[in-house]
Design a protein around this motif. Structure first.
Motif, PDB file in Angstrom:
ATOM      1  N   GLY A 123       0.780  -1.238   0.000  1.00  0.00           N
ATOM      2  CA  GLY A 123       0.000   0.000   0.000  1.00  0.00           C
ATOM      3  C   GLY A 123       0.805   1.277   0.000  1.00  0.00           C
ATOM      4  N   GLY A 124       2.116   1.170   0.215  1.00  0.00           N
ATOM      5  CA  GLY A 124       2.931   2.374   0.320  1.00  0.00           C
ATOM      6  C   GLY A 124       2.686   3.081   1.636  1.00  0.00           C
ATOM      7  N   TYR A 125       3.439   4.140   1.859  1.00  0.00           N
ATOM      8  CA  TYR A 125       3.311   4.881   3.115  1.00  0.00           C
ATOM      9  C   TYR A 125       1.939   5.537   3.221  1.00  0.00           C
ATOM     10  CZ  TYR A 125       4.185   8.060   6.957  1.00  0.00           C
ATOM     11  OH  TYR A 125       4.107   8.726   8.148  1.00  0.00           O
ATOM     12  N   GLU A 126       1.560   6.268   2.204  1.00  0.00           N
ATOM     13  CA  GLU A 126       0.292   7.011   2.253  1.00  0.00           C
ATOM     14  C   GLU A 126      -0.922   6.091   2.193  1.00  0.00           C
ATOM     15  OE1 GLU A 126      -0.153  10.180   2.936  1.00  0.00           O
ATOM     16  OE2 GLU A 126       2.003  10.540   3.004  1.00  0.00           O
ATOM     17  N   GLY A 127      -0.815   4.973   1.483  1.00  0.00           N
ATOM     18  CA  GLY A 127      -1.964   4.106   1.276  1.00  0.00           C
ATOM     19  C   GLY A 127      -2.171   3.049   2.349  1.00  0.00           C
ATOM     20  N   THR A 128      -1.329   3.033   3.361  1.00  0.00           N
ATOM     21  CA  THR A 128      -1.435   2.024   4.417  1.00  0.00           C
ATOM     22  C   THR A 128      -1.844   2.694   5.717  1.00  0.00           C
ATOM     23  OG1 THR A 128       0.276   0.667   3.390  1.00  0.00           O
ATOM     24  CG2 THR A 128      -0.148   0.286   5.733  1.00  0.00           C
ATOM     25  N   SER A 129      -2.859   2.138   6.340  1.00  0.00           N
ATOM     26  CA  SER A 129      -3.301   2.690   7.632  1.00  0.00           C
ATOM     27  C   SER A 129      -2.667   1.907   8.776  1.00  0.00           C
ATOM     28  CB  SER A 129      -4.828   2.613   7.746  1.00  0.00           C
ATOM     29  OG  SER A 129      -5.239   1.265   7.882  1.00  0.00           O
ATOM     30  N   THR A 130      -2.455   2.597   9.865  1.00  0.00           N
ATOM     31  CA  THR A 130      -1.948   1.909  11.056  1.00  0.00           C
ATOM     32  C   THR A 130      -3.013   0.933  11.572  1.00  0.00           C
ATOM     33  OG1 THR A 130      -2.652   3.766  12.453  1.00  0.00           O
ATOM     34  CG2 THR A 130      -0.337   3.724  11.726  1.00  0.00           C
ATOM     35  N   GLU A 131      -4.244   1.219  11.256  1.00  0.00           N
ATOM     36  CA  GLU A 131      -5.334   0.324  11.635  1.00  0.00           C
ATOM     37  C   GLU A 131      -5.167  -1.048  10.959  1.00  0.00           C
ATOM     38  OE1 GLU A 131     -10.031   0.508  10.849  1.00  0.00           O
ATOM     39  OE2 GLU A 131      -9.156   2.341  11.692  1.00  0.00           O
ATOM     40  N   ALA A 132      -4.776  -1.043   9.684  1.00  0.00           N
ATOM     41  CA  ALA A 132      -4.559  -2.300   8.957  1.00  0.00           C
ATOM     42  C   ALA A 132      -3.400  -3.081   9.563  1.00  0.00           C
ATOM     43  CB  ALA A 132      -4.300  -2.019   7.478  1.00  0.00           C
ATOM     44  N   ILE A 133      -2.362  -2.381   9.964  1.00  0.00           N
ATOM     45  CA  ILE A 133      -1.207  -3.043  10.579  1.00  0.00           C
ATOM     46  C   ILE A 133      -1.620  -3.650  11.927  1.00  0.00           C
ATOM     47  CG2 ILE A 133       1.100  -2.700  11.549  1.00  0.00           C
ATOM     48  CD1 ILE A 133       1.386  -0.392   9.413  1.00  0.00           C
ATOM     49  N   ALA A 134      -2.316  -2.872  12.737  1.00  0.00           N
ATOM     50  CA  ALA A 134      -2.770  -3.362  14.045  1.00  0.00           C
ATOM     51  C   ALA A 134      -3.669  -4.586  13.873  1.00  0.00           C
ATOM     52  CB  ALA A 134      -3.506  -2.247  14.785  1.00  0.00           C
ATOM     53  N   ARG A 135      -4.573  -4.522  12.912  1.00  0.00           N
ATOM     54  CA  ARG A 135      -5.483  -5.640  12.661  1.00  0.00           C
ATOM     55  C   ARG A 135      -4.701  -6.901  12.261  1.00  0.00           C
ATOM     56  NH1 ARG A 135      -9.057  -2.909  10.134  1.00  0.00           N
ATOM     57  NH2 ARG A 135      -8.009  -2.925   8.120  1.00  0.00           N
ATOM     58  N   ARG A 136      -3.696  -6.748  11.401  1.00  0.00           N
ATOM     59  CA  ARG A 136      -2.886  -7.895  10.957  1.00  0.00           C
ATOM     60  C   ARG A 136      -2.150  -8.535  12.139  1.00  0.00           C
ATOM     61  NH1 ARG A 136       0.406  -9.827   6.173  1.00  0.00           N
ATOM     62  NH2 ARG A 136      -0.991  -8.623   4.862  1.00  0.00           N
ATOM     63  N   VAL A 137      -1.691  -7.703  13.061  1.00  0.00           N
ATOM     64  CA  VAL A 137      -0.948  -8.214  14.220  1.00  0.00           C
ATOM     65  C   VAL A 137      -1.892  -8.747  15.298  1.00  0.00           C
ATOM     66  CG1 VAL A 137       0.688  -7.562  16.054  1.00  0.00           C
ATOM     67  CG2 VAL A 137       0.962  -6.640  13.768  1.00  0.00           C
ATOM     68  N   GLY A 138      -3.117  -8.231  15.297  1.00  0.00           N
ATOM     69  CA  GLY A 138      -4.075  -8.642  16.325  1.00  0.00           C
ATOM     70  C   GLY A 138      -3.976  -7.827  17.588  1.00  0.00           C
ATOM     71  N   VAL A 139      -3.637  -6.540  17.428  1.00  0.00           N
ATOM     72  CA  VAL A 139      -3.565  -5.630  18.571  1.00  0.00           C
ATOM     73  C   VAL A 139      -4.433  -4.412  18.274  1.00  0.00           C
ATOM     74  CG1 VAL A 139      -1.235  -6.369  19.223  1.00  0.00           C
ATOM     75  CG2 VAL A 139      -1.518  -4.379  17.733  1.00  0.00           C
ATOM     76  N   SER A 140      -4.662  -3.633  19.301  1.00  0.00           N
ATOM     77  CA  SER A 140      -5.421  -2.397  19.104  1.00  0.00           C
ATOM     78  C   SER A 140      -4.473  -1.325  18.554  1.00  0.00           C
ATOM     79  CB  SER A 140      -6.026  -1.928  20.424  1.00  0.00           C
ATOM     80  OG  SER A 140      -4.994  -1.530  21.314  1.00  0.00           O
ATOM     81  N   GLN A 141      -5.053  -0.346  17.916  1.00  0.00           N
ATOM     82  CA  GLN A 141      -4.245   0.770  17.410  1.00  0.00           C
ATOM     83  C   GLN A 141      -3.545   1.520  18.552  1.00  0.00           C
ATOM     84  OE1 GLN A 141      -6.534   3.189  14.769  1.00  0.00           O
ATOM     85  NE2 GLN A 141      -4.750   3.838  13.608  1.00  0.00           N
ATOM     86  N   PRO A 142      -4.212   1.770  19.691  1.00  0.00           N
ATOM     87  CA  PRO A 142      -3.502   2.420  20.796  1.00  0.00           C
ATOM     88  C   PRO A 142      -2.288   1.605  21.266  1.00  0.00           C
ATOM     89  CG  PRO A 142      -5.857   2.583  21.155  1.00  0.00           C
ATOM     90  CD  PRO A 142      -5.659   1.674  19.967  1.00  0.00           C
ATOM     91  N   TYR A 143      -2.406   0.267  21.278  1.00  0.00           N
ATOM     92  CA  TYR A 143      -1.268  -0.552  21.677  1.00  0.00           C
ATOM     93  C   TYR A 143      -0.126  -0.403  20.677  1.00  0.00           C
ATOM     94  CZ  TYR A 143       1.627  -4.374  23.279  1.00  0.00           C
ATOM     95  OH  TYR A 143       2.689  -5.109  23.740  1.00  0.00           O
ATOM     96  N   LEU A 144      -0.471  -0.326  19.400  1.00  0.00           N
ATOM     97  CA  LEU A 144       0.534  -0.122  18.353  1.00  0.00           C
ATOM     98  C   LEU A 144       1.354   1.133  18.654  1.00  0.00           C
ATOM     99  CD1 LEU A 144       1.132  -1.465  15.499  1.00  0.00           C
ATOM    100  CD2 LEU A 144      -0.269   0.357  14.567  1.00  0.00           C
TER     101      LEU A 144
END
Length: 184
Positions: free
Chosen positions: A24-45
């Motif tokens: 997705g590149g830097y701009e096209g990737t959300s931290t939400e997607a990363i957190a979801r892939r890892v199985g953590v909340s965004q605040p934990y990220l």
């Protein structure tokens, strides 16, 4: 259920981020997607990393460091005159077997260029420092001068470009790569 340590979780985030940012590149990737892939909340990220740029930087540096280690390992124990081919073959195997690393490399260069264009030099400085470690490894492992190191890395960038553009292995643009290995 075994709980992961913060360091193990951080490692999971870097691996997930590398995959997400590669596509997705830097701009096209959300931290939400990363957190979801890892199985953590965004605040934990954000307890593990201060911001999205720090996550991207960690993924980019991991990608560059993986390539640096790949070259060092490919050259280990190989006679000096065979190292160039060993390192080149190892790189070609890596981008064939793990194309996300190639995509992440290309996304890293785009992100640095965009950051520089907006006046953010700090991000580029960190990436350039990692890239210089890659340069130094190539130069040392090949026992090469600056011209030979440049040529090796230039071929690598051409390979990155051709693979990214989707040229198949039998396309004529690849002919120059096989010139020296063809029987006479």
């Amino acid at each position: 259920m075994v709980r992961m340590s913060a360091e193990e979780r951080r490692e999971s985030v870097i691996r997930a981020a590398l995959s997400e940012f590669a596509h997705g590149g830097y701009e096209g990737t959300s931290t939400e997607a990363i957190a979801r892939r890892v199985g953590v909340s965004q605040p934990y990220l954000f307890r593990l990393f201060p911001n999205k740029q720090a996550i991207f930087l960690a993924a980019s540096q991991r990608c560059i460091d993986t390539t640096r280690r790949l070259f060092a390992e490919a050259a280990e124990g190989v006679p000096a005159e065979e190292r160039l081919h060993a390192m080149g073959n190892a790189y070609q195997r890596m981008i064939h077997e793990d194309p996300e690393k190639l995509l992440m490399q290309m996304q890293t260069y785009v992100a640095v260029a965009a950051a520089e264009a907006s006046g953010d030099r700090a991000f580029g400085e960190a990436i350039r420092a990692s890239w210089m470690q890659l340069w130094d490894t190539v130069q040392v492992e090949l026992s090469a001068d600056a011209d030979e190191t440049t040529t090796f890395l230039a071929y690598g960038m051409l390979i990155n470009t051709l693979v990214s553009l989707g040229f198949p292995a039998d396309h004529r643009v690849w002919e120059g790569f096989y010139e020296s290995s063809r029987p006479e």
